[in-house]
Design a protein around this motif. Structure first.
Motif, PDB file in Angstrom:
ATOM      1  N   PHE A  23       0.818  -1.220   0.000  1.00  7.30           N
ATOM      2  CA  PHE A  23       0.000   0.000   0.000  1.00  7.30           C
ATOM      3  C   PHE A  23       0.848   1.264   0.000  1.00  7.30           C
ATOM      4  CE2 PHE A  23      -2.662  -3.228   2.139  1.00  7.30           C
ATOM      5  CZ  PHE A  23      -3.700  -3.261   1.232  1.00  7.30           C
ATOM      6  N   ARG A  24       2.177   1.110  -0.067  1.00  7.96           N
ATOM      7  CA  ARG A  24       3.128   2.218   0.032  1.00  7.96           C
ATOM      8  C   ARG A  24       2.812   3.069   1.274  1.00  7.96           C
ATOM      9  NH1 ARG A  24       5.464  -0.675  -3.108  1.00  7.96           N
ATOM     10  NH2 ARG A  24       6.552  -0.001  -4.987  1.00  7.96           N
ATOM     11  N   ASP A  25       2.677   2.359   2.388  1.00  9.13           N
ATOM     12  CA  ASP A  25       2.413   3.018   3.668  1.00  9.13           C
ATOM     13  C   ASP A  25       3.572   2.831   4.642  1.00  9.13           C
ATOM     14  OD1 ASP A  25       2.154   0.337   4.312  1.00  9.13           O
ATOM     15  OD2 ASP A  25       0.115   0.502   5.099  1.00  9.13           O
ATOM     16  N   GLY A  26       4.686   2.264   4.155  1.00 10.10           N
ATOM     17  CA  GLY A  26       5.851   2.044   4.993  1.00 10.10           C
ATOM     18  C   GLY A  26       5.843   0.726   5.746  1.00 10.10           C
ATOM     19  N   CYS A  27       4.706   0.021   5.708  1.00 11.39           N
ATOM     20  CA  CYS A  27       4.551  -1.234   6.437  1.00 11.39           C
ATOM     21  C   CYS A  27       4.290  -2.392   5.474  1.00 11.39           C
ATOM     22  CB  CYS A  27       3.380  -1.150   7.415  1.00 11.39           C
ATOM     23  SG  CYS A  27       3.667  -0.006   8.765  1.00 11.39           S
ATOM     24  N   CYS A  28       4.577  -3.591   5.951  1.00  6.45           N
ATOM     25  CA  CYS A  28       4.326  -4.797   5.146  1.00  6.45           C
ATOM     26  C   CYS A  28       2.888  -5.276   5.380  1.00  6.45           C
ATOM     27  CB  CYS A  28       5.350  -5.877   5.477  1.00  6.45           C
ATOM     28  SG  CYS A  28       7.052  -5.414   5.101  1.00  6.45           S
ATOM     29  N   ASN A  29       1.941  -4.353   5.236  1.00  4.75           N
ATOM     30  CA  ASN A  29       0.518  -4.671   5.360  1.00  4.75           C
ATOM     31  C   ASN A  29       0.039  -5.391   4.111  1.00  4.75           C
ATOM     32  OD1 ASN A  29      -0.245  -3.575   7.926  1.00  4.75           O
ATOM     33  ND2 ASN A  29       0.078  -1.538   7.061  1.00  4.75           N
ATOM     34  N   THR A  30      -1.097  -6.071   4.227  1.00  7.54           N
ATOM     35  CA  THR A  30      -1.598  -6.856   3.105  1.00  7.54           C
ATOM     36  C   THR A  30      -3.115  -6.944   3.167  1.00  7.54           C
ATOM     37  OG1 THR A  30      -1.271  -8.944   1.908  1.00  7.54           O
ATOM     38  CG2 THR A  30      -1.446  -9.088   4.305  1.00  7.54           C
ATOM     39  N   ASP A  31      -3.698  -7.355   2.081  1.00  8.56           N
ATOM     40  CA  ASP A  31      -5.113  -7.738   2.042  1.00  8.56           C
ATOM     41  C   ASP A  31      -5.279  -8.700   0.873  1.00  8.56           C
ATOM     42  OD1 ASP A  31      -5.435  -6.268  -0.358  1.00  8.56           O
ATOM     43  OD2 ASP A  31      -6.638  -4.699   0.581  1.00  8.56           O
ATOM     44  N   ALA A  32      -6.493  -9.077   0.576  1.00 12.18           N
ATOM     45  CA  ALA A  32      -6.751 -10.081  -0.458  1.00 12.18           C
ATOM     46  C   ALA A  32      -6.284  -9.638  -1.848  1.00 12.18           C
ATOM     47  CB  ALA A  32      -8.236 -10.423  -0.486  1.00 12.18           C
ATOM     48  N   SER A  33      -6.152  -8.334  -2.093  1.00 15.44           N
ATOM     49  CA  SER A  33      -5.728  -7.854  -3.411  1.00 15.44           C
ATOM     50  C   SER A  33      -4.216  -7.954  -3.617  1.00 15.44           C
ATOM     51  CB  SER A  33      -6.193  -6.412  -3.630  1.00 15.44           C
ATOM     52  OG  SER A  33      -5.494  -5.530  -2.774  1.00 15.44           O
ATOM     53  N   ASP A  34      -3.478  -8.242  -2.572  1.00 18.66           N
ATOM     54  CA  ASP A  34      -2.014  -8.335  -2.633  1.00 18.66           C
ATOM     55  C   ASP A  34      -1.599  -9.722  -3.116  1.00 18.66           C
ATOM     56  OD1 ASP A  34       0.732  -8.206  -2.282  1.00 18.66           O
ATOM     57  OD2 ASP A  34       0.652  -8.075  -0.101  1.00 18.66           O
ATOM     58  N   ALA A  35      -1.675  -9.932  -4.414  1.00 14.89           N
ATOM     59  CA  ALA A  35      -1.373 -11.252  -4.988  1.00 14.89           C
ATOM     60  C   ALA A  35       0.069 -11.671  -4.738  1.00 14.89           C
ATOM     61  CB  ALA A  35      -1.658 -11.242  -6.485  1.00 14.89           C
ATOM     62  N   GLY A  36       0.981 -10.712  -4.590  1.00  9.49           N
ATOM     63  CA  GLY A  36       2.382 -11.030  -4.361  1.00  9.49           C
ATOM     64  C   GLY A  36       2.740 -11.306  -2.911  1.00  9.49           C
ATOM     65  N   SER A  37       1.830 -11.024  -1.997  1.00  9.45           N
ATOM     66  CA  SER A  37       2.084 -11.215  -0.561  1.00  9.45           C
ATOM     67  C   SER A  37       3.375 -10.534  -0.132  1.00  9.45           C
ATOM     68  CB  SER A  37       2.101 -12.702  -0.208  1.00  9.45           C
ATOM     69  OG  SER A  37       0.853 -13.283  -0.501  1.00  9.45           O
ATOM     70  N   HIS A  38       3.381  -9.202  -0.183  1.00  9.59           N
ATOM     71  CA  HIS A  38       4.538  -8.376   0.185  1.00  9.59           C
ATOM     72  C   HIS A  38       4.635  -8.286   1.711  1.00  9.59           C
ATOM     73  CE1 HIS A  38       3.569  -7.257  -3.935  1.00  9.59           C
ATOM     74  NE2 HIS A  38       4.822  -6.852  -4.056  1.00  9.59           N
ATOM     75  N   LEU A  39       5.133  -9.344   2.331  1.00  7.22           N
ATOM     76  CA  LEU A  39       5.023  -9.525   3.778  1.00  7.22           C
ATOM     77  C   LEU A  39       6.327  -9.481   4.551  1.00  7.22           C
ATOM     78  CD1 LEU A  39       2.647 -12.626   3.543  1.00  7.22           C
ATOM     79  CD2 LEU A  39       1.974 -10.248   3.963  1.00  7.22           C
ATOM     80  N   VAL A  40       7.450  -9.749   3.894  1.00  7.77           N
ATOM     81  CA  VAL A  40       8.725  -9.918   4.591  1.00  7.77           C
ATOM     82  C   VAL A  40       9.557  -8.645   4.484  1.00  7.77           C
ATOM     83  CG1 VAL A  40      10.802 -11.330   4.811  1.00  7.77           C
ATOM     84  CG2 VAL A  40       8.661 -12.384   4.051  1.00  7.77           C
ATOM     85  N   CYS A  41       9.812  -8.012   5.617  1.00 11.66           N
ATOM     86  CA  CYS A  41      10.645  -6.812   5.638  1.00 11.66           C
ATOM     87  C   CYS A  41      12.107  -7.252   5.654  1.00 11.66           C
ATOM     88  CB  CYS A  41      10.337  -5.954   6.858  1.00 11.66           C
ATOM     89  SG  CYS A  41      11.348  -4.445   6.941  1.00 11.66           S
ATOM     90  N   VAL A  42      12.835  -6.863   4.610  1.00 15.82           N
ATOM     91  CA  VAL A  42      14.240  -7.252   4.483  1.00 15.82           C
ATOM     92  C   VAL A  42      15.136  -6.032   4.372  1.00 15.82           C
ATOM     93  CG1 VAL A  42      13.619  -9.418   3.321  1.00 15.82           C
ATOM     94  CG2 VAL A  42      14.230  -7.408   1.946  1.00 15.82           C
TER      95      VAL A  42
END
Length: 124
Positions: A23-42
């Motif tokens: 969501f370009r909010d600085g966090c690894c937030n997600t919802d059902a529309s996030d097909a890539g699952s941008h979850l891991v902060c590296v």
């Protein structure tokens, strides 16, 4: 209700510069529309950036049309969970900031795998 990280505590922002997250909010937030699952902060490394480019995802080259300046080693980024797992399997996994990694990442990798690659530097 607050969003949880893989440690079971409140999700901490990953990066505002560069601005990351699905969501370009600085966090690894997600919802059902996030097909890539941008979850891991590296914390990206030179080796990981080369690995990702070799897999068809060039994260270093600026893409102005998407307001993306390109990543450099040391930047923090919300990475797709499957890409992190792929990098892990290839021996190229970048360090993880557990406090900023969404709890849903545990649907793709184990906490032990993430902890083994925990970033040891200061959080911010």
């Amino acid at each position: 209700m607050s969003t949880k990280n893989v440690l079971g505590t409140e999700l901490v922002p990953c990066s505002y510069d560069p601005l990351t997250g699905y969501f370009r909010d600085g966090c690894c937030n997600t919802d059902a529309s996030d097909a890539g699952s941008h979850l891991v902060c590296v914390r990206v490394t030179r080796e990981f950036l080369a690995f990702s480019a070799s897999r068809g995802n060039d994260l270093s080259t600026p893409q102005p049309a998407y307001r993306f300046a390109g990543l450099e080693p040391g930047h923090r980024w919300c990475l797709c969970a499957n890409r992190w797992r792929e990098a892990l399997e290839a021996g190229m996994a970048p360090p993880v900031i557990l406090e900023s990694t969404h709890s849903k990442a545990l649907e793709f990798v184990t906490l032990a795998q993430l902890e083994k690659h925990r970033f040891q530097g200061a959080l911010h």
